[in-house]
Each structure stands twice: as C-alpha cells, then as structure tokens.
Design a protein around this motif. Sequence first.
Motif: not given
Length: 850
Positions: A577-590
């Motif tokens: 459901d969240t390919p943007f997070l799962a496919r490559e190492p991703t940092m989400v920042i708040g």
Amino acid sequence: MAQQLTIAQRPDFGTQGARLPIHANVYEITSFGKDTIHHYDFKIDPEVPADLGRQVFGALENRQRHKAFKGSFPVFDGKFNVFSPVRLALQNNTGSFEVYLPRDEKRRQEAPQGKGPKPFKVTISHAVEINLALLHEFIAGRTGSSPPVQMAINALDIAFHHLPASQYPSAKNSFYTSAEKRPLSGGIEVWSGLFQSVRPSLGRLVLNVDVSSTAFYAAGPLLDSAAKFMNLRSPSQLTSLREADWRKLHKWAKGLPITVSHRSDGRTFKVKGITSRGADRTMFKLRQDDNTEIDMSVANYFTKNLNVRLNYPELPCVELKRGVMLPLEICQVASGHRYRRKLDENQTAEMIKFTCVKPSDRFNRIRKNAEQLLRFEANPYLKAFGIKVGRELLTVAGRVLPPPTVIYGATSREPTIRPRDGSWNMRDKRLVMGADLPSYGILVLDRQSEQNSRMVLDFMQQFNNNLRNMGIRVPSGRPQIEFGHPMQDMGSNLRKAWDSGRKAFGALPKIIYVVLGSTAAVIYGEVKRISDTQMGAPTQCMQIKHLRRPNIQYMANVALKVNVKLGGVNSYLEPRDTPFLAREPTMVIGADVTHPGPGNTTDPSIAAVICSMDSRMTKFKSQVSPLPPRTEIIANLEGTMAQMFQAFRNQTTQLPRRILFYRDGVSESQFQTVLTHELGAIKKAAASFYKNSVPVTFVTCQKRHHIRFMPAQANRADRSGNCPAGTVVDRDITHPKEFDFFLQAHGGLQGTSRPTHYTVLHDENKFTADSLQVLTNQMCYLFPRCTRSVSLCPPAYFADLLAFRARYHRHGRVESTDDDAGSTISTAAQNQPTALVSVVDRLTSTLYFM
C-alpha cells in the motif's frame, strides 16, 4: 542572499477513489470588474486602533462622498490602506483633512473657543494602480502568482469586509453580532458571526464564508462582572474578598473597556487597574473656587459634588489613565469589546459546546447569515467595484480514497485489518513488537489513603493483564505505590517512585506511572520537565477519575502510548500500500515551529523536527531547538539534518535515497521564505553525505483555514454527518496552478470536520496527484496512540506534539498554554529569558512525547 525558488506546479489532477459530490462553504464570485483599482495610503494622526480608524474613515466618507470621493464607495482596511474603484479628486494625488467624529460634535459646539475635542488629521496619498486584468490572467492559469495579483485579491477581500466591519465588531476577516450570544463563565460571553475571504481557483474567484465565534466581555455593571469572575453569588460578597482575591481581580480588570454612569457621552475608557483601598479611603486633592485645595475621598466627592450615592463605598476604586479614580459601582462594562485573553478550561469547554455543530447545521447557519448579514446584492461597495456573487454555495468534485491495510502482530487472531470509517479496534490483536517492561514505578499525586491505594492496585492489575494480552512483557510482582504532594519538589517525588519500582521488581524501572488528582497544566508540565530532561525515564500520566471506573478502551489507548514510549511497535501498513516508503530507503520528516503566548516577548519560539528511521515509519529520531521569539524559519535545520542523516545510516547501514518533508504551521505568505531557507538547509546538510544530493519533496500542512465540506447526498455521509474518512478535493476550489489539495483523512466524531490543506512547494520525487494524495492519506493510519486515522499526516502531527512538549522543558513552572500549543511560565519568571533544557538523548529515539 538565497535564490528564490519557484513553487511547484500541479502535475495533474487525482482520479483514484470513489467520486463524491461535496458542498463546500464557498460562493462563486461571478464578476469582479476588469478595470483599475486605485490603492491609497491612509494615515490618521494620532494613530488609532482599527475600530476607531473605521469611525474616522466613515466620518470622512460622509463629508467627502460627493467631493473628493466623486460619488464612489472606496473601502478601508482599518489601518493604512484605502482602495477605490475610481481615482479620487485629490490635488497632486494627495489630500489632507480634519475629521471630527459625530460623538464629538456636541462637545465641540459647547466648548469655549480653543477648547473641546481636537480633530483627527487624515492624509490620503495615491500609492499605485492595480490592474485587474492580471488577476483574470492568473485565475485562467496563464500566469503565475505575483505581488500585483496578491494585491488585487487583497483589495477585493477588503471590499467584501468593509461594510460589515463598519457595522459590527470585527477582527481580521471576521465580524460578530450579539444576536445569538451565549454566556460563558467568568463574566464573558460568546458572539457568533461570519468569516469571509477571497480565494483564487482555476477559472474563477470564490468567496470562502464560514461561521465564526469569539469571546466578548459581557456588557453590564462592572460589579456584576467582577462577582461572576470571582464565582460569587452576588456583588455584595465582594466586600469580604481577601487581599489575594483583589490582586486576582486587578489582573482580570486591567485593560477592561468601561463606560461610566455619571457621563452622558457614552465615551469608553480602559481600566488601568483596581486600587488597594476603598473609595471611602482613597483620597485626592480637590481644588476649590478660591484656588485652595482640600483633601477629599472619592466616595465623598461623588456623594457631595455629583449627587451620586454609593451603595458600596468600602469597595476599591477603578483606576484609569492619569490617576483618575472611579467607584467600582458606577462603572459599566462596555458592549462589543472582544475578550483577548486565553480562555480557561471551563470557558473553553463551554465555547466548544456552543461552536460544535454538525455539518448540516453549520451550512444552514452560513446560508442564513450570508443572506441576512452580507446581503451581497444590496452592498453599495461591492456594486462600486463591479462585484457580483452567486446565490448558492458551490458543489465541488470530491473523491473518497480507500484505506490501507493495517498489520498487527503475527500471533494475533486478526493480524490484518481494513479500517472502516477511519477507525478499528484492538479486539483479537497483539502489537507488532511489544516492549519489555521489567520494572516500573507508580506515583500518585493525590491524597494518601487506603481507598486510593486499593483503587490504584486494582487498576494496575487489570492494566498489566491488558498489557500482557497485547504482547508487552510485564513483571508479575506487587508494585509499590508512592504518594506525593503536587506542589512539593517533583524531582524528589519521581525519584522516590523510581527507587520503589527498582526495589519492588529488582530491576531499573523503564517507565513511571503518574496518577494525577488535578488537571492543572503546572503539575503535568513539571512531571514532564523532570522526566524528559533529568531522569531520562518516560512517564505516563493518568487522571485519577479514569482509574476509578476503568474500561477496556481506556486501558488499550494507554497501552498503545506506553508501548511506543518504551520503543515498541504497535502496527504498520501493508508494504504494497505504500510503495514510495517500501521500495527504496526513504526518510519522512515532520517539522513545526511553535511560538510563546501573546504578550510574551522573552521566551523562545521552538522548532521541532522528527525523522523516520525505517521503511515502516515505526522508528523515529527527534530534535527540538530554541529560536528567537516569533521566528518561523528553522535556523539550525542544516545541523539537525546532518544528525538525522547520520542516525539513519547508523540504524539502516545506508542513507535515505529520497526525502518527503511535511512542514506544519506555515502561512501562505511565508511559503517562499520557508522554502528558500529550509530546503536550502536540507541540501547543504546532504552535501556532506551525498555525491549527487538526494531528491526532496517539500509539503506544507495547514489546519488553520475555514474551508469545510459536507456530502451533497446525505446517504453518503458518515455517522457524524461529515464526509467519509479519506475524502480528498483537488479541483474547483484549489489553486489555479500550484500543487495543492484538501484531505479529510479522519472520520468525524462531533461537529464539522476540518480537512488539512496540503501544498507542495517543491517536488524532486516526481509525485503525481494520486500518488501523493494516497500516500498522505495512508500515513494518517499510522498514528500510534489510537486506532483511528488522524486529520494531520503523522510526521507533522508528531512535530506539533514534540514542540508542545518542549515548552515544558524550561526553567520555571508552566502555568498555562497559549493558542498555539505553547505555554507561559510562572509569574516570577515571566520577565526573564528562559533557557530550553535538552531532552535526555536516549529518549530522542522513542516517541516519548505521545
């Protein structure tokens, strides 16, 4: 100087989700002219507040309607700007005028030569011409935003606001009437009104109209208001107040607008304070006809010289400017003056009860008030500017995005769940990773008694069973309960509970449960300050009323918070459901910045940044830092991000390959500045870790707006009457060119739900409208302390909570919180700069602020 960046443009419109026709609280502006608007600088000497400025402009307008104003209807913003649909008849484009208010005319006529009220000196100077053709090009999508376009929108905004603001009390884009006022405790009342604001969208301008409410001083005898503030049954009880009560009353009365019963001009004065002596003991020098002076009390003066008999001469006096003293009982609280102080807990609850209405009632109020109060067709100012407004609220195209699959522990009876209406429950579910809790302490900040001890022990037995059922490992021994007084040294109280936990279970406590008998912010704040900045052990506060009658839902919610504070994982989303997070190492920042309360010029603003450390968005690293007061730019973001890149590499052995940055708390006027400085800071930090940098998408989140939605078809609403969870709108009322959307990710509980407005300022990850909207909606199901989707994307929500918590991390006790999740410290320390104390480092890798 940093180079300005272009705001991201909309790549496309979203298509995913079930279509949903939606009523939005906007009217279409069907016409607004194509000619020139003339902008004038307007100066009043002496400078006056906005409400008085409008009176001055109104008096000038009445005199100059068919002279300088050439029969037209210019509009005024209450401060320094006038906009006119025609060029005014001013010599050399400048005019000077002397203006008397109608209330001063009688005094002027009766006063001796050279005496009486002085006129206001007004200067009007032509500033610039505003070409409305540029605004037409902008909403057609043929040009971008520019200062002339924004000025044109501002001029139309003021055209809509001018007439109601001249007739009713107003603030910014709202005005209020007393027609449906309701009393609040403490001598104040709530008035309702309307908010209106011009917004550009593709192909048209729209007028956002919403109901608005705020607190006003309740008009009437000051004696009655003072008695209500002190929770007294009658004004006669004021005679028995203690000195400390009068000091409290003095603080409350300062700045209060009053009129006096022995004057007939209705003039309003502001209270400077309350004296410490009664009117019968407050003396002054009275000059006699023969120029001699005698000592006289205020009470005697009113009785003998003004023939005003006082019922309570022993009560203190009201002090005005220049040392004027007035008996309390001759003063009246003036009508129509806003209450600008922070509401207390009871007043806030009363205000919410009044303003919390379901969508259908809210939209009916908007329609009714717009028809009765705005009366677009009869407004001569709108006619002068060629403005016409549609009769009906717009129906816009919405879509309902599907929820993600939420995953719980593999040993759960129901390890996966597809939420309905934005919510689910913990029945038959275990946590993904339950924390290990070998020991804990218990501190009760309430009266020590056998009954309280038994109640806490019974609760902890049930609660521990609940923790075990959810997968958290808890010791089986009997806990030791420590009692403490909330006003005693909190550090000693907490350390005593920590030591008792260590002795009871033979291991170092990982958490301290604090049972609170009071809801006072000062106590909660001191608990968090000590535990976060000195002990490094998280605390879980619980109100004692919840322990008396515990229920499974309450214990489950507390357990969710406890687990993430201890470093556990509650749930995550199906990776598909969240390919943007799962496919490559991703940092989400708040990221968020919170500011000190109104009038506080010494305390810092606080920046909070929190970054995900794994693909499931279950591990985080956070940092808070002080900024100069009222600063919005996160000045040290470069250093913070360097630490975050290193932390990510330590956690995952690699660097993130893309970044998604959610920035909360930024107004539209600050978009360009925040983007330029903060994106630049991220890039500078990345330069030390990457050869070719890292792609960044920078998104702002706004909750402080007045757009509201309601399903056009009642059978498509959720149980609260709101749009279903996952409702998204990205056309009809969004920006003509920029990449923005409104998302209501949460299900309604009560009142009218508020969608979050997301605007993409910069996008190097090449999101489509669908991909970003779906991802943002799905992440709203990852808020770990509840089993509901939330209204704000969790990284931004975390940053908001983190900044809120950091306001407690200062020397001095927290007394109250402001309207931006901030707080103020004790009176003794308010005028002293306060340092922000660092959180113990091991806590920054947990969600200790949940």
